[in-house]
Enzyme design. Structure first.
Site, PDB file in Angstrom:
ATOM      1  N   HIS A 118       0.840  -1.207   0.000  1.00  0.00           N
ATOM      2  CA  HIS A 118       0.000   0.000   0.000  1.00  0.00           C
ATOM      3  C   HIS A 118       0.873   1.253   0.000  1.00  0.00           C
ATOM      4  CE1 HIS A 118      -4.216  -1.483   1.319  1.00  0.00           C
ATOM      5  NE2 HIS A 118      -3.618  -2.365   0.553  1.00  0.00           N
ATOM      6  N   TYR A 132      -9.418   5.513   7.332  1.00  0.00           N
ATOM      7  CA  TYR A 132      -9.579   5.825   8.758  1.00  0.00           C
ATOM      8  C   TYR A 132     -10.579   6.973   8.833  1.00  0.00           C
ATOM      9  CZ  TYR A 132      -5.260   3.183   9.794  1.00  0.00           C
ATOM     10  OH  TYR A 132      -4.306   2.206   9.937  1.00  0.00           O
ATOM     11  N   PRO A 192      -4.716  -0.042  18.465  1.00  0.00           N
ATOM     12  CA  PRO A 192      -4.417  -0.447  17.091  1.00  0.00           C
ATOM     13  C   PRO A 192      -4.505   0.672  16.046  1.00  0.00           C
ATOM     14  CG  PRO A 192      -6.518  -1.362  17.816  1.00  0.00           C
ATOM     15  CD  PRO A 192      -5.899  -0.730  19.006  1.00  0.00           C
ATOM     16  N   LYS A 248       0.726  -0.349  15.006  1.00  0.00           N
ATOM     17  CA  LYS A 248       2.117  -0.441  15.441  1.00  0.00           C
ATOM     18  C   LYS A 248       2.469  -1.664  16.305  1.00  0.00           C
ATOM     19  CE  LYS A 248       3.836   3.059  13.412  1.00  0.00           C
ATOM     20  NZ  LYS A 248       3.618   2.428  12.111  1.00  0.00           N
ATOM     21  N   TYR A 308       3.714   6.517  10.185  1.00  0.00           N
ATOM     22  CA  TYR A 308       2.866   5.392   9.775  1.00  0.00           C
ATOM     23  C   TYR A 308       3.692   4.301   9.081  1.00  0.00           C
ATOM     24  CZ  TYR A 308      -1.311   2.871   8.331  1.00  0.00           C
ATOM     25  OH  TYR A 308      -2.268   1.904   8.176  1.00  0.00           O
TER      26      TYR A 308
HETATM   27  P1  RFL Z   1       1.006 -12.232  21.318  1.00  0.00           P
HETATM   28  O1  RFL Z   1       0.625 -12.254  19.901  1.00  0.00           O
HETATM   29  O2  RFL Z   1      -0.029 -11.902  22.328  1.00  0.00           O
HETATM   30  O3  RFL Z   1       1.645 -13.663  21.653  1.00  0.00           O
HETATM   31  C1  RFL Z   1       1.945 -14.051  22.965  1.00  0.00           C
HETATM   32  C2  RFL Z   1       1.946 -15.567  23.062  1.00  0.00           C
HETATM   33  O4  RFL Z   1       2.301 -15.932  24.404  1.00  0.00           O
HETATM   34  C3  RFL Z   1       1.457 -16.966  24.847  1.00  0.00           C
HETATM   35  N1  RFL Z   1       1.349 -16.933  26.315  1.00  0.00           N
HETATM   36  C4  RFL Z   1       1.946 -17.828  27.135  1.00  0.00           C
HETATM   37  N2  RFL Z   1       2.741 -18.863  26.877  1.00  0.00           N
HETATM   38  C5  RFL Z   1       3.181 -19.583  27.932  1.00  0.00           C
HETATM   39  N3  RFL Z   1       2.850 -19.299  29.221  1.00  0.00           N
HETATM   40  C6  RFL Z   1       2.046 -18.259  29.517  1.00  0.00           C
HETATM   41  N4  RFL Z   1       1.724 -17.979  30.775  1.00  0.00           N
HETATM   42  C7  RFL Z   1       1.575 -17.448  28.440  1.00  0.00           C
HETATM   43  N5  RFL Z   1       0.771 -16.369  28.358  1.00  0.00           N
HETATM   44  C8  RFL Z   1       0.654 -16.069  27.078  1.00  0.00           C
HETATM   45  C9  RFL Z   1       0.126 -16.705  24.162  1.00  0.00           C
HETATM   46  O5  RFL Z   1      -0.638 -17.899  24.062  1.00  0.00           O
HETATM   47  C10 RFL Z   1       0.584 -16.172  22.802  1.00  0.00           C
HETATM   48  O6  RFL Z   1       0.675 -17.210  21.841  1.00  0.00           O
HETATM   49  O7  RFL Z   1       2.208 -11.217  21.585  1.00  0.00           O
HETATM   50  P2  RFL Z   1       3.438 -10.792  20.599  1.00  0.00           P
HETATM   51  O8  RFL Z   1       4.089 -11.997  20.010  1.00  0.00           O
HETATM   52  O9  RFL Z   1       4.260  -9.842  21.386  1.00  0.00           O
HETATM   53  O10 RFL Z   1       2.758 -10.037  19.367  1.00  0.00           O
HETATM   54  C11 RFL Z   1       2.124  -8.798  19.532  1.00  0.00           C
HETATM   55  C12 RFL Z   1       0.987  -8.635  18.508  1.00  0.00           C
HETATM   56  O11 RFL Z   1       0.154  -9.781  18.601  1.00  0.00           O
HETATM   57  C13 RFL Z   1       0.156  -7.357  18.745  1.00  0.00           C
HETATM   58  O12 RFL Z   1       0.998  -6.286  19.097  1.00  0.00           O
HETATM   59  C14 RFL Z   1      -0.666  -6.947  17.509  1.00  0.00           C
HETATM   60  O13 RFL Z   1      -1.649  -7.902  17.214  1.00  0.00           O
HETATM   61  C15 RFL Z   1      -1.338  -5.585  17.713  1.00  0.00           C
HETATM   62  N6  RFL Z   1      -2.199  -5.177  16.591  1.00  0.00           N
HETATM   63  C16 RFL Z   1      -1.656  -4.606  15.450  1.00  0.00           C
HETATM   64  N7  RFL Z   1      -0.323  -4.477  15.317  1.00  0.00           N
HETATM   65  C17 RFL Z   1       0.211  -3.971  14.154  1.00  0.00           C
HETATM   66  O14 RFL Z   1       1.448  -3.842  14.075  1.00  0.00           O
HETATM   67  N8  RFL Z   1      -0.563  -3.612  13.077  1.00  0.00           N
HETATM   68  C18 RFL Z   1      -1.910  -3.713  13.126  1.00  0.00           C
HETATM   69  O15 RFL Z   1      -2.556  -3.442  12.103  1.00  0.00           O
HETATM   70  C19 RFL Z   1      -2.520  -4.205  14.346  1.00  0.00           C
HETATM   71  N9  RFL Z   1      -3.841  -4.350  14.430  1.00  0.00           N
HETATM   72  C20 RFL Z   1      -3.588  -5.347  16.660  1.00  0.00           C
HETATM   73  C21 RFL Z   1      -4.388  -4.910  15.558  1.00  0.00           C
HETATM   74  C22 RFL Z   1      -4.204  -5.923  17.779  1.00  0.00           C
HETATM   75  C23 RFL Z   1      -5.582  -6.044  17.806  1.00  0.00           C
HETATM   76  N10 RFL Z   1      -6.148  -6.643  18.967  1.00  0.00           N
HETATM   77  C24 RFL Z   1      -6.932  -7.794  18.922  1.00  0.00           C
HETATM   78  C25 RFL Z   1      -5.721  -6.159  20.265  1.00  0.00           C
HETATM   79  C26 RFL Z   1      -5.761  -5.042  15.580  1.00  0.00           C
HETATM   80  C27 RFL Z   1      -6.372  -5.578  16.708  1.00  0.00           C
HETATM   81  C28 RFL Z   1      -7.874  -5.661  16.716  1.00  0.00           C
HETATM   82  C1  PHB Z   2      -6.252  -4.505  10.327  1.00  0.00           C
HETATM   83  O1  PHB Z   2      -6.276  -4.725   9.106  1.00  0.00           O
HETATM   84  O2  PHB Z   2      -6.601  -5.360  11.153  1.00  0.00           O
HETATM   85  C2  PHB Z   2      -5.801  -3.183  10.829  1.00  0.00           C
HETATM   86  C3  PHB Z   2      -5.305  -2.251   9.913  1.00  0.00           C
HETATM   87  C4  PHB Z   2      -4.891  -1.010  10.377  1.00  0.00           C
HETATM   88  C5  PHB Z   2      -4.969  -0.703  11.719  1.00  0.00           C
HETATM   89  C6  PHB Z   2      -5.433  -1.639  12.626  1.00  0.00           C
HETATM   90  C7  PHB Z   2      -5.858  -2.886  12.185  1.00  0.00           C
HETATM   91  O3  PHB Z   2      -4.568   0.526  12.141  1.00  0.00           O
END
Ligand code: RFL
Ligand code: PHB
Length: 390
Positions: A72, A201, A293, A297, A385
């Protein structure tokens, strides 16, 4: 059993760290509380910075990303009934982002790990990091009713916000910073073509809305909602009606609706814990910090953390130097706080808060108007961004 680094958590940060270490010849074991299938069913991030893409390529997990990911060059900010394109590519001096779901990133990293035969223990209960303030740390866990112990040189806490690693640190050794937002995001996935080929957005008096995607046939849409809403309260019809009302007329008319196959509600929070190192325990990713989110980041910060941590560990093993390990926390936090600031700012500018009112709405619109018309302000938005360098 003995290994060099025990990684707690098999999310993107743990898996990417494991790959970066394995390709440098550093032995590691990953432990996760849940099953592989459970992890692969979580729907989360969608936007990858170039630095994240580069790291995935480096560890041999970039092929499908380049085949199926959507590069993108810009996105739209919508307010006051109109959309305005931010030309990210030109404003950032040639950088773009890649739209590719976190689920796919995780799958690719798991496949790459399995191909090298490195050990991952899923469904490991009661994972506990121990003795990390001394020279001989170890981790214990239970599997099928049997207690196991892994001796190691270092422990990487990549276990997310609710993980055990950060909670194992004595309270007086850690400082936490937090802002909880008074709303959440209701997100859906549906196999309908995205309303626009770039992300939208939208700031609207009814609340924020985001149009994203996973492919040219799969859309990911979000609306701001009260944090205590229940997913069951949101039928597909209600969701489509609401997002349509928050988009400019042109997009509202073009919106293709259909049955959703995933629907979830995420609370929004900013959180940082300092430092990110406690003796031989290092925190990375969501275990150390959470961003709302809105700035896309979270996953990208997880990638930059494990980049710094892997470099420090490689330096330790190759050059017998502690310098990188000693610097890890400071280096990672400098980048983390800039992303925390950007995500907080985007969230504040785009959402309806309980006290936004008509004055606040006008202030947000004035800021957005300034942002799209001032080349300096647009460039600062684009620069953040696409991701600050690491
Ligand atoms: P995770 O992905 O939470 O993985 C952690 C793992 O640890 C395990 N765990 C354990 N294992 C052993 N013993 C325990 N006691 C444990 N407790 C937990 C869990 O089962 C899991 O498998 O953390 P990690 O690896 O640091 O990754 C971080 C990302 O997942 C997170 O920052 C992103 O998803 C945030 N996020 C976004 N980030 C972006 O860079 N771009 C985006 O567009 C974006 N969109 C989002 C998002 C997060 C969202 N939610 C659901 C909060 C959109 C949403 C809706
Ligand atoms: C997504 O596609 O899940 C998404 C994209 C951009 C954001 C957050 C989530 O800022």
């Amino acid at each position: 059993m003995r290994t060099q680094v025990v990684i707690i958590g098999s999310g993107p940060s743990g898996l990417l760290l494991g790959q970066l270490l394995s390709r440098a010849g550093i032995d590691n074991v990953i432990l996760d509380r849940v099953s592989k299938e459970y992890i692969l069913n979580r729907v989360r991030a969608g936007v990858l910075e170039e630095g994240t893409v580069y790291l995935l390529e480096k560890v041999g997990a970039g092929q499908r990303l380049h085949r199926e990911g959507l590069p993108h060059d810009g996105f739209t900010l919508a307010f006051n009934g109109r959309g305005h394109r931010i030309d990210m590519l030109n404003l950032s001096g040639g950088k773009r982002v890649m739209v590719y779901g976190q689920t796919e990133v995780t799958r690719d990293l798991m496949d790459a790990r399995e191909a090298t035969g490195t050990i991952t223990r899923y469904e490991a209960d009661k994972v506990t990091p121990r003795e990390f303030s001394g020279e001989t740390p170890y981790v214990t866990y239970e599997k099928d009713g049997v207690t196991h112990r892994i001796d190691c040189d270092f422990i990487a806490g990549c276990d997310g916000y609710h993980g055990v690693s950060r909670k194992s640190v004595p309270r007086d050794a850690i400082k936490e910073f937090e802002r909880v937002y008074p709303f959440g995001w209701l997100g859906i996935l549906a196999d309908v073509p995205p309303v626009s080929h770039e992300l939208i957005y939208a700031n609207h008096p009814r609340g924020f809305a985001l149009c994203s995607m996973r492919s040219e046939r799969r859309s990911r849409y979000y609306v701001q909602c009260p944090v205590d809403d229940k997913v069951e309260d949101w039928s597909d019809d209600r969701f489509w009606d609401e997002i349509r009302r928050r988009l400019p007329a042109e997009q509202a008319e073009a919106l293709v609706t259909g049955q959703s196959f995933e629907k979830s509600l995420a609370p929004l929070r900013s959180f940082v814990s300092e430092p990110m190192r406690f003796g031989r325990l290092f925190l990375a990713g969501d275990a150390a910090h959470i961003v709302p989110p809105t700035g896309a980041k979270g996953l990208n910060l997880a990638a930059s953390d494990v980049h710094y941590l892997s470099e420090a560990l490689i330096e330790y093993y190759n050059e017998k130097s502690q310098a990188g390990l000693d610097n890890y926390s400071q280096k990672a936090l400098a980048r983390v706080w800039k992303a925390v600031r950007f995500s907080w700012w985007m969230t504040t500018m785009m959402h309806r808060f309980p006290d936004t009112g008509e004055f606040g709405q006008r202030i947000q619109e004035a800021e957005l108007d300034y942002l799209i018309h001032s080349p300096a302000a647009s460039a600062a938005l684009a620069e953040n961004y696409v991701g600050l360098p690491f």
